[in-house]
Design a protein around this motif. Structure first.
Motif, short mmCIF file in Angstrom:
data_model
loop_
_atom_site.label_atom_id
_atom_site.label_comp_id
_atom_site.label_asym_id
_atom_site.label_seq_id
_atom_site.Cartn_x
_atom_site.Cartn_y
_atom_site.Cartn_z
N TRP A 1 1.42 -0.43 0.43
CA TRP A 1 0.02 0.30 0.22
C TRP A 1 1.34 1.29 -0.42
O TRP A 1 0.80 2.15 -0.81
CB TRP A 1 -0.70 -0.04 1.37
CG TRP A 1 -1.72 1.30 1.49
CD1 TRP A 1 -1.74 2.01 2.79
CD2 TRP A 1 -2.38 1.51 0.46
NE1 TRP A 1 -3.30 3.02 2.33
CE2 TRP A 1 -3.74 2.52 1.07
CE3 TRP A 1 -2.77 1.40 -1.03
CZ2 TRP A 1 -4.76 3.34 0.15
CZ3 TRP A 1 -4.16 1.84 -1.39
CH2 TRP A 1 -5.00 3.10 -0.87
N THR A 2 1.78 1.15 0.63
CA THR A 2 3.22 2.28 0.63
C THR A 2 3.13 2.47 -0.76
O THR A 2 3.55 3.88 -1.28
CB THR A 2 3.81 2.17 1.84
OG1 THR A 2 3.73 1.83 3.19
CG2 THR A 2 4.88 3.58 2.09
N ARG A 3 4.11 1.32 -1.26
CA ARG A 3 4.61 1.55 -2.46
C ARG A 3 3.56 2.26 -3.64
O ARG A 3 4.27 2.87 -4.21
CB ARG A 3 4.99 0.59 -3.10
CG ARG A 3 6.69 -0.48 -2.08
CD ARG A 3 7.55 -1.24 -2.11
NE ARG A 3 7.51 -1.90 -3.29
CZ ARG A 3 6.94 -2.99 -3.83
NH1 ARG A 3 7.11 -4.36 -2.40
NH2 ARG A 3 6.77 -3.96 -4.70
N PHE A 4 2.32 1.42 -3.48
CA PHE A 4 1.21 2.21 -4.18
C PHE A 4 1.16 3.35 -4.34
O PHE A 4 1.52 4.68 -5.09
CB PHE A 4 -0.27 0.90 -4.05
CG PHE A 4 -1.10 1.96 -4.90
CD1 PHE A 4 -1.01 1.20 -6.46
CD2 PHE A 4 -2.50 2.65 -4.57
CE1 PHE A 4 -2.01 2.24 -6.80
CE2 PHE A 4 -3.08 2.93 -5.31
CZ PHE A 4 -2.84 3.07 -6.62
N LEU A 5 1.17 3.81 -3.33
CA LEU A 5 1.18 5.95 -3.11
C LEU A 5 1.88 6.65 -3.27
O LEU A 5 1.64 7.74 -3.35
CB LEU A 5 1.02 5.61 -1.08
CG LEU A 5 -1.05 5.17 -0.54
CD1 LEU A 5 -0.73 5.71 0.50
CD2 LEU A 5 -2.39 5.97 -1.71
N ALA A 6 3.13 5.69 -2.60
CA ALA A 6 4.33 6.44 -3.21
C ALA A 6 4.71 6.54 -4.69
O ALA A 6 5.69 7.61 -4.87
CB ALA A 6 5.43 5.85 -2.50
N ARG A 7 3.72 6.08 -5.40
CA ARG A 7 4.26 6.44 -7.40
C ARG A 7 3.48 8.17 -7.20
O ARG A 7 2.78 7.94 -6.86
CB ARG A 7 3.34 4.97 -7.66
CG ARG A 7 3.39 3.86 -7.46
CD ARG A 7 2.49 3.12 -8.09
NE ARG A 7 3.09 2.04 -8.44
CZ ARG A 7 3.44 0.65 -9.47
NH1 ARG A 7 4.01 1.57 -10.28
NH2 ARG A 7 4.36 -0.18 -9.67
N PRO A 8 4.05 8.49 -8.78
CA PRO A 8 3.75 9.46 -8.83
C PRO A 8 2.19 9.40 -9.23
O PRO A 8 1.99 7.92 -9.73
CB PRO A 8 4.84 10.26 -9.79
CG PRO A 8 5.28 8.41 -10.50
CD PRO A 8 5.06 7.64 -9.69
N ASN A 9 1.69 10.89 -9.09
CA ASN A 9 0.48 10.70 -9.34
C ASN A 9 0.15 10.60 -11.06
O ASN A 9 -1.22 10.23 -11.70
CB ASN A 9 -0.32 12.82 -8.91
CG ASN A 9 -0.73 11.68 -7.65
OD1 ASN A 9 -0.50 10.97 -6.70
ND2 ASN A 9 -1.11 13.37 -6.41
N LYS B 1 -1.41 3.50 -10.81
CA LYS B 1 -1.43 4.19 -9.25
C LYS B 1 -3.55 4.65 -9.93
O LYS B 1 -4.06 4.65 -9.44
CB LYS B 1 -1.15 5.60 -9.13
CG LYS B 1 -1.17 6.41 -7.63
CD LYS B 1 -0.59 6.99 -7.80
CE LYS B 1 -0.72 7.55 -6.20
NZ LYS B 1 -0.35 8.51 -5.45
N THR B 2 -2.91 5.23 -11.21
CA THR B 2 -4.33 5.69 -11.92
C THR B 2 -5.74 5.16 -12.37
O THR B 2 -6.87 5.36 -11.23
CB THR B 2 -4.46 6.71 -12.95
OG1 THR B 2 -2.82 7.47 -13.45
CG2 THR B 2 -5.41 7.72 -13.13
N VAL B 3 -5.05 3.71 -12.79
CA VAL B 3 -6.54 2.56 -12.87
C VAL B 3 -7.05 2.03 -11.02
O VAL B 3 -7.60 1.65 -10.60
CB VAL B 3 -5.60 1.58 -13.40
CG1 VAL B 3 -7.13 0.67 -13.94
CG2 VAL B 3 -5.35 2.66 -14.89
#
Ligand SMILES: Cc1cc2nc3c(=O)[nH]c(=O)nc-3n(C[C@H](O)[C@H](O)[C@H](O)COP(=O)(O)O)c2cc1C
Length: 261
Positions: A6-14, A19-21
């Motif tokens: 979850w932390t790695r997912f959130l850390a992805r750029p917007n 992350k978008t999908v």
């Protein structure tokens, strides 16, 4: 592990595609859960509202019956489910939850009518119908039957209340229609409906009730509305259907032979 993902997912750029999908998926999942929970949780409330609406319509209908005030003080009202083909009661179906309108549209719960049979212009007829029975001291006092048919430009829905002889009209009340205001829609007015009490539906077993353009006479005729002959004929035709063999005739026969237990 999950925390880490979850932390790695959130850390992805917007503007990252994953992350978008992923976010869109999570939002959709959240909304889906919310909507289905609301639908399930609100079902009993919806059902109660349908019941209240049905009871209110019934009471409004009964107001048109002469002497109904006194009758209701002594009478009990019961809603029953009837098998229209056999005319027998269908106690296996719960009247409180049976949705007759939904049944009429369900191929499993309705029957396609042939062109010759379909006098009311309804296409399919539900296999079961709700009827309301008023009893005074155990004796049948009134039977209220739901009827409907295609009008000039709308489906006309009405209740026909019959006296204990199962032939004499106690009241006819249109509770839903979309005919033209000032023309066909006048069938929903109390003045027009006041012609019905005392009229007779059958003559020696044959359905014999007619809405005529004007000059109604005798126990089987009711005056139509000027400029709305088509709506008047639609009312005649729907009664011809619903009081006949494909409608309530088998049930009325059962009532005559066995009464109501
Ligand atoms: C705008 C419009 C709305 C109408 N609405 C109805 C109606 O609700 N019911 C009906 O029977 N006829 C309606 N009619 C009239 C029918 O076309 C038809 O002329 C009429 O039913 C014949 O009745 P009459 O013989 O009493 O004149 C409408 C006509 C028009 C132009």
């Amino acid at each position: 592990m999950a925390d880490n993902l979850w932390t790695r997912f959130l850390a992805r750029p917007n503007d990252d595609r994953v992350k978008t999908v992923g976010m869109a998926f999570l939002v959709a999942l959240g909304c889906g859960v919310l909507v289905s929970t609301a639908a399930v949780a609100l079902r009993p409330v919806q059902q109660a509202n349908i019941e209240a609406q049905r009871a209110a319509t019934m009471l409004a209908m009964l107001e048109g019956v002469p002497g109904i005030g006194e009758m209701l003080e002594r009478a009990s009202v019961e809603t029953l489910v009837v098998d229209l083909d056999t005319g027998a009661l269908a106690p296996e179906i719960d009247a409180a939850t049976f949705d007759q309108q939904a049944a009429a549209a369900d191929p499993e719960a309705s029957t396609q009518l042939s062109r010759a049979e379909d006098l009311a212009g309804i296409g399919r007829r539900e296999n079961h119908a709700l009827v309301h029975v008023l009893r005074e001291g155990g004796e049948l006092a009134l039977v209220v039957l739901p009827v409907r048919g295609a009008g000039y430009q709308s489906t006309i829905r009405a209740y026909l209340a019959l006296e204990a002889d199962l032939e004499t009209v106690a009241a006819f009340t249109v509770y839903e229609q979309g005919e033209t205001p000032g023309l066909g829609a006048r069938i929903a007015e109390a003045g027009w409906q006041a012609q019905w009490p005392g009229k007779r539906i059958y003559d020696e077993g044959e359905v014999m009730i007619d809405v005529v353009p004007s000059g109604a006479s005798g126990p089987h005729e009711v005056d139509g509305i000027s400029g709305a002959t088509v709506t008047g004929y639609a009312v005649s035709d729907m009664l011809l259907f619903w009081m006949g063999e494909r409608g309530f005739a088998p049930f009325l026969q059962t009532l005559r032979e066995e009464g109501i237990r």
